[in-house]
Every structure is written in C-alpha cells, then in structure tokens.
Design a protein around this motif. Structure first.
Motif, mmCIF file in Angstrom:
data_model
loop_
_atom_site.group_PDB
_atom_site.id
_atom_site.type_symbol
_atom_site.label_atom_id
_atom_site.label_comp_id
_atom_site.label_asym_id
_atom_site.label_seq_id
_atom_site.Cartn_x
_atom_site.Cartn_y
_atom_site.Cartn_z
ATOM 1 N N ARG B 128 -16.598 -34.940 4.332
ATOM 2 C CA ARG B 128 -17.035 -34.159 5.425
ATOM 3 C C ARG B 128 -18.391 -34.632 6.144
ATOM 4 O O ARG B 128 -19.227 -33.902 6.629
ATOM 5 N N ILE B 129 -17.914 -35.917 6.624
ATOM 6 C CA ILE B 129 -18.952 -36.712 7.266
ATOM 7 C C ILE B 129 -18.496 -37.011 9.134
ATOM 8 O O ILE B 129 -19.202 -37.519 9.637
ATOM 9 N N ASN B 130 -17.358 -36.637 9.008
ATOM 10 C CA ASN B 130 -16.406 -36.903 10.285
ATOM 11 C C ASN B 130 -16.602 -38.368 10.870
ATOM 12 O O ASN B 130 -17.276 -38.617 12.043
ATOM 13 N N CYS B 131 -16.600 -39.357 10.032
ATOM 14 C CA CYS B 131 -16.944 -40.894 10.547
ATOM 15 C C CYS B 131 -16.055 -41.481 11.314
ATOM 16 O O CYS B 131 -16.110 -42.284 11.694
ATOM 17 N N LYS B 132 -14.732 -40.765 11.277
ATOM 18 C CA LYS B 132 -13.628 -41.439 12.069
ATOM 19 C C LYS B 132 -12.977 -42.608 11.762
ATOM 20 O O LYS B 132 -12.283 -43.299 12.275
ATOM 21 N N GLN B 133 -13.352 -43.132 10.548
ATOM 22 C CA GLN B 133 -12.829 -44.595 10.009
ATOM 23 C C GLN B 133 -11.313 -44.305 9.739
ATOM 24 O O GLN B 133 -10.542 -45.359 9.755
ATOM 25 N N CYS B 134 -10.902 -43.186 9.316
ATOM 26 C CA CYS B 134 -9.640 -42.848 8.976
ATOM 27 C C CYS B 134 -8.889 -42.847 10.309
ATOM 28 O O CYS B 134 -7.601 -42.920 10.272
ATOM 29 N N GLY B 135 -9.155 -42.817 11.502
ATOM 30 C CA GLY B 135 -8.633 -42.852 12.492
ATOM 31 C C GLY B 135 -8.511 -41.407 13.289
ATOM 32 O O GLY B 135 -8.013 -41.167 14.276
ATOM 33 N N GLU B 136 -8.994 -40.466 12.383
ATOM 34 C CA GLU B 136 -8.883 -38.912 13.059
ATOM 35 C C GLU B 136 -10.035 -38.503 13.704
ATOM 36 O O GLU B 136 -11.241 -39.087 13.256
ATOM 37 N N LYS B 137 -10.051 -37.532 14.300
ATOM 38 C CA LYS B 137 -11.305 -36.867 15.014
ATOM 39 C C LYS B 137 -12.515 -36.368 13.991
ATOM 40 O O LYS B 137 -13.552 -36.182 14.161
ATOM 41 N N SER B 138 -11.817 -35.816 12.833
ATOM 42 C CA SER B 138 -12.412 -35.014 12.020
ATOM 43 C C SER B 138 -12.097 -35.106 10.489
ATOM 44 O O SER B 138 -10.769 -35.291 10.359
ATOM 45 N N CYS B 139 -12.754 -34.797 9.542
ATOM 46 C CA CYS B 139 -12.341 -34.613 8.347
ATOM 47 C C CYS B 139 -11.277 -33.510 8.038
ATOM 48 O O CYS B 139 -10.412 -33.679 7.502
ATOM 49 N N LEU B 140 -11.432 -32.398 8.832
ATOM 50 C CA LEU B 140 -10.830 -31.503 8.853
ATOM 51 C C LEU B 140 -9.160 -31.785 9.252
ATOM 52 O O LEU B 140 -8.313 -31.485 8.574
ATOM 53 N N ALA B 141 -9.288 -32.722 10.429
ATOM 54 C CA ALA B 141 -8.075 -33.136 10.938
ATOM 55 C C ALA B 141 -7.348 -33.899 9.960
ATOM 56 O O ALA B 141 -6.057 -33.904 9.575
ATOM 57 N N PHE B 142 -8.114 -34.838 9.244
ATOM 58 C CA PHE B 142 -7.553 -35.794 8.098
ATOM 59 C C PHE B 142 -7.031 -34.843 7.028
ATOM 60 O O PHE B 142 -5.874 -35.129 6.615
ATOM 61 N N ALA B 143 -7.547 -33.764 6.541
ATOM 62 C CA ALA B 143 -7.162 -32.865 5.396
ATOM 63 C C ALA B 143 -5.827 -32.136 6.052
ATOM 64 O O ALA B 143 -5.017 -32.313 5.277
ATOM 65 N N ALA B 144 -5.853 -31.574 7.107
ATOM 66 C CA ALA B 144 -4.447 -31.342 7.653
ATOM 67 C C ALA B 144 -3.460 -32.071 7.742
ATOM 68 O O ALA B 144 -2.420 -31.760 7.132
#
Lengths: 382, 190
Positions: B128-144
C-alpha cells in the motif's frame, strides 16, 4: 516404373488422408474460418485449430497460438528476419543457406540495415559450433541456421548452437524446411526461438502452407496488415497471436491437408520416418560409392544427413544425367543449383552447373533405389 | 495429458460473440458431449478458484483472466483472446475434466460453495505504498486486477523484499485461492 526422387523440393505422393482432408474441406466445409458465426465457419475454425495443435505436438510447443500460418517457409523466414531485425543489427548465419534465408539477409545487408558473419562449412560439411562464440559481437541480434542443407543433406548441430545462443541471450532462427516432419525437432531441447517450416515437404501437406513458431517474449513486426476476423474496430493489427500475423484469408483447404499430413507423422512417429530415411540413404550411399566416376558431396554417412544426396559424374554434366533419367527411365530428380548457390560454392560445384540431387521421402523404397542404380550403370557404361 | 478413460468426449463451440465484459475479447458458448454434473464437486475440490453451486448446478472457474461457467451440458467462456485462445482453453478444460474423472476415487468431492478472496482483502495485505512499479496507478488498482487474473503477484516488487515477508506469505495463500500459479514463489523464485 515412374520414380519420384525430388522430395526435397516437395513430397509426393501424400498420404491418402491428406487428399481426403483437402477434398472434405472443399466439398463439405468450404467456408472461411474465423469470419462467420455459423456452424460451418466454426467447423473451419476447428480444423485450423487442429492443425495448429498437431504442429505444436510435433515440435513440442506448449502454446499452439505461438505458431502462425504462412504460405511457405520463405514467407516465414522473411517475417522473422524483417519483423525482428532493426537497423544496426549483426546477424550470424552459415555458408550453406538456401536463398530463402540468403536473399532477404543480403537485401537487408545491402540496404545498410545489418551486417553479416558466416559460419564456414568446408566441403559442405557441418560448421563447427565452437566457432560461433568467436563471431558474436555486441550487436549480434540473431543467429540464423539452416537445420539441414537442401543440397547435401548435411544436418547442422542445432542443439549445440541453441545452447550457445541461450548462454549469450541471442535468439535462434532455424530454417527447418528440410527437417520438419522427418527429423525430431524439439524447440525446448534445441532452444529454438523462431522455427520456420514449410508444409509441403516432409510435413506432407499441400503446397501453399507453412508456418513460423515465435517463442514467447519475441516480438515481431507483422509483414502484412489486414483483416483477421477479430478486433475489427482496432486500426492496428491485434496484439495477440496468431491473429497478429495472419491477416487476410487463410489457405484453409491447404491447412486442412497439412493437418492430415502432420497427424500421419504423429501416428507413424517421426523417429520411425527418420529411420526409414536413414535406411534408404545408407543403402543409396553404399551403392553410389561403388561407381568410380561418381563424386558424392557432403557427409559420407547416412546419420549425418537427411535423405538428400547430391552427386556428379566426373564426365557427364548434371543436367544430362537428369535429362536421361527423365527421358529414358522416368526417374524424377533435380539438377542445378537448387536455389542454394551458397551451398554449391561450399562444395565447389557452381562451375559444374550444380549437382544431380536425389531426395527420398516416406513412400520411397529400396527397390526404387535399385532401379536408379541400374540407370546409373547404363549411363556409366554408355 | 490424455486421460485413459474418456469421460467427456467433446466440447463443441456453438456461438461466438464479442465479449461484453472486455472490448476486443470474445465470448464463447459450447455444448458438452456428456453430462458432467457428477464431476462438478470433484472439480470444485481440485480447482482452487472454482466455485460450485450445488442447487443450480453450475461451477465457475478462472483460467488466468478468462472466466468459465460450467453447467451440466453447456459452458460459457468469457474474455478469451481470440478463437485460437478459446479452443486452447477448451482443450485444457476437457483434459482437466477427464483427468479429474479418472482420479475420482482419490478425490473427496466438495459440495460447498467457496469464497473467492475479495479485492479489498488482497489490498489489505499489499504494501500500500502506491509505488507504481507494477505498472498500475495504485495498490488498489493492482489488487483489483490481481483478483481477476490480469496481474501477477510477482509484479509487486516491494512485496518480495525482506520488509514484507509476512504479507508475502499471506498474499501467496490468497492468490493460490484465486488459482494463480504459485510455484515460482514457493521455490524461492522472483
């Protein structure tokens, strides 16, 4: 009796199932795959998928969507080379390549886009894979290897090349025109990233069929853009395979026949077909070596080559030999340069107008070789 | 792998249309050559992300981002990439059903409906640090996206550092329940 010894050009005859599959498709299915929402269209889709799936089984490819259909191996090689290489790339290939590889590479080289290095094949023998690392440069982008020569039948050490390429992180493109269907090809074991094959030779399908396996992680630019029957609103080619590289109407009747050819190979077992080829080649080499005036090019033992034998009489031109074969004996064999002047330079036969080439297929017999040998005896004694 | 006894002989596609759920993808309806009601509770056991409704009966499951709803003699596959992709998934499914039928005596059937981890539950255990390294805008978006198979856990780079060891263990269990391939994480990969 008519004897066909030009299987390196195209296989003939085909298994009965191949003729039946083409006829069934034309008469009973007849419609375009992937373009409709009706039953026959879905049956056509299923037939295309079955061929793709059978090819994946044959080449040990886990995801059949990574195989894209083309019209022949030449198109597959052009797609791989022109879709992958960027300006400034260095490419390593061999001195035995067919024009299907050689011409597109030379066009790219002369356009100033790439530079080339060659692995030497002295006297038409296989290159030494230990020389490959010495040719690798910082900008080496691709290694392109003819799995087996269409002139001498020489089988190249693909597995060793694959290991070296993998260690240097350089993709390997293999031209399997002469081996697919008759020699076990395993893209995993051989570390093949791009496998170009044709459907109408040892895969026993009709002309106008071929394909390219594109390993996951390799991104190519398509050679052509157009309709795919999918994602029609997109203005660009779809990203997903195989649609990305299959613009335009597929040769569905041909692919149906190719599927039947590949299934025939899977049923027979590629090892069994290869053994038949070795047996015929061994027998032919043994008999040919008994002629003092005949020179056989390339490796002198059957396991080092495919069922392709190039030879010359020391005192009769190759075109004269094949003319007599055709005119008097009804033996179909090829003379000339076989679209591979590079290979003829390696065996020093360009000045001789090439060689006489005989090439065996799955339906050839020892009796047919005996018939050829008796024809050669007549010619030698004439 | 081909099962020895063929329980389900064929899956016949009878309808293909654009996917409502995601533009550019396709939706496929198919008929099963044999009634698979009996095998559904066994599939519910062996397929981590399967969810069985005994009363319908039906079973939903995911193959990465694609969703499959199985009924006794029908199925719907959504979000397939194209026709080839759909047919590959159906081939895989046919083998899975036949292999499950083959091993039926070794499997304890599961009749209960399973709960899939909710995206918010996944989010709770992310850095939950929203680092965007995954390519998504936020950890929430990544989780979804993770919950629907459109993201892979190993794209969350911070999670695989020493700072998040506990979270990592929980997340691996959660994505396992979603049916993700976790072999890389268990073998110490990433």
């Amino acid at each position: 009796m008519a004897v066909y010894f030009d299987n390196a050009a195209t296989s003939y005859p085909k298994p009965e199932a191949v003729y039946n599959a083409v006829e069934y498709f034309q008469r009973q299915v007849g419609v375009n795959p992937g373009r409709g929402t009706y039953q026959k269209s879905r049956e056509a889709d299923g037939i295309i998928f079955d061929t793709r799936s059978a090819l994946a089984s044959l080449f040990k490819i886990s995801d059949c969507s990574r195989i894209v259909f083309t019209s022949n191996v030449t198109e597959s090689i052009n797609l791989a080379l022109k879709g992958y290489l960027i300006k400034g790339s260095h490419v390593i290939t061999t001195a035995m390549e067919h024009n299907a590889v050689w011409r597109p590479l030379k066009v790219l080289e002369q356009g100033g886009d790439i530079t080339l290095s060659l692995l030497k094949c002295p006297s038409g023998m296989a290159f030494n894979p230990e020389e490959l690392p010495e040719l690798i440069k910082k900008n080496t982008a691709l290694v392109v290897i003819n799995h087996a020569s269409n002139v001498t039948g020489t089988i190249m050490p693909i597995e060793k090349v694959g290991k070296i390429c993998r260690a240097h992180n350089i993709p390997l493109l293999v031209d399997a025109a002469q081996t697919a269907g008759v020699y076990p090809v395993d893209v995993q074991v051989m570390h093949i990233d791009l496998l170009a094959f044709t459907g109408h030779k040892a895969l026993l399908g009709p002309a106008g069929t071929g394909g390219l396996y594109i390993c996951e992680g390799i991104d190519l630019m398509p050679l052509k853009e157009g309709g795919t029957g999918s994602e029609s609103l997109l203005e660009m080619q779809p990203a997903h395979l195989p649609d990305r590289f299959e613009a335009g109407t597929l040769n569905a009747p041909g692919i149906a026949g190719l599927g039947a050819g590949v299934k025939y190979i899977l049923e027979q077992g590629v090892e069994k077909i290869r053994q038949h080829e070795i047996d015929l080649t061994e027998y032919a080499l043994l008999k040919l070596k008994q002629f003092p005036d005949i020179v056989i090019y390339g490796p002198q033992d059957a396991p080092s080559r495919t069922g392709v034998i190039s030879f010359n009489f020391t005192n009769i031109a190759p075109e004269e030999v094949t003319y007599m074969f055709d005119e008097v004996y009804d033996i179909m064999a090829r003379s000339g340069l076989h679209c591979a002047p590079q290979a003829h330079r390696a065996i020093e036969t360009v000045e001789l107008n090439g060689t006489v080439r005989i090439s065996f297929g799955v339906f050839n017999t020892q009796a047919e070789i005996d018939f050829l040998i008796s024809a050669l005896e007549d010619l030698a004694n004439a | 792998m081909e099962a020895l006894t063929i329980y389900l002989r064929k899956i016949n596609i009878y309808h293909t249309s654009p996917c409502f759920a995601e533009a550019g993808k396709i939706r496929v309806k198919a008929r099963l050559s044999d009634d698979i009601s009996e095998i559904m509770p066994y599939l519910n056991r062996v397929v981590k992300n399967a969810n069985y409704n005994e009363h319908a009966p039906n079973l939903t499951m995911f193959k990465e981002f694609r969703m499959i709803t199985l009924e006794p003699e029908n199925l719907i596959l959504i979000k397939a990439l194209n026709d080839t992709d759909a047919r590959q998934v159906l081939d895989w499914l046919k083998d899975l059903i036949n292999e499950t039928a083959e091993r039926k005596t070794e499997i304890e059937p599961l009749y209960a409906s399973k709960k899939r981890p909710h995206p918010l539950q996944l989010y709770t255990w992310l850095p939950r640090i929203n680092c965007k390294q995954c390519g998504e805008k936020s950890c929430l978006a990544f989780a979804a996206l993770l919950s629907v198979g459109q993201q892979s856990l190993d794209r969350c780079l911070p999670l695989f550092t020493d700072d998040y060891q506990e979270q990592k263990t929980v997340m691996i269990d959660l994505v396992d329940a979603l049916g993700h391939d976790i072999s890389n994480y268990i073998d110490g990969g990433v």
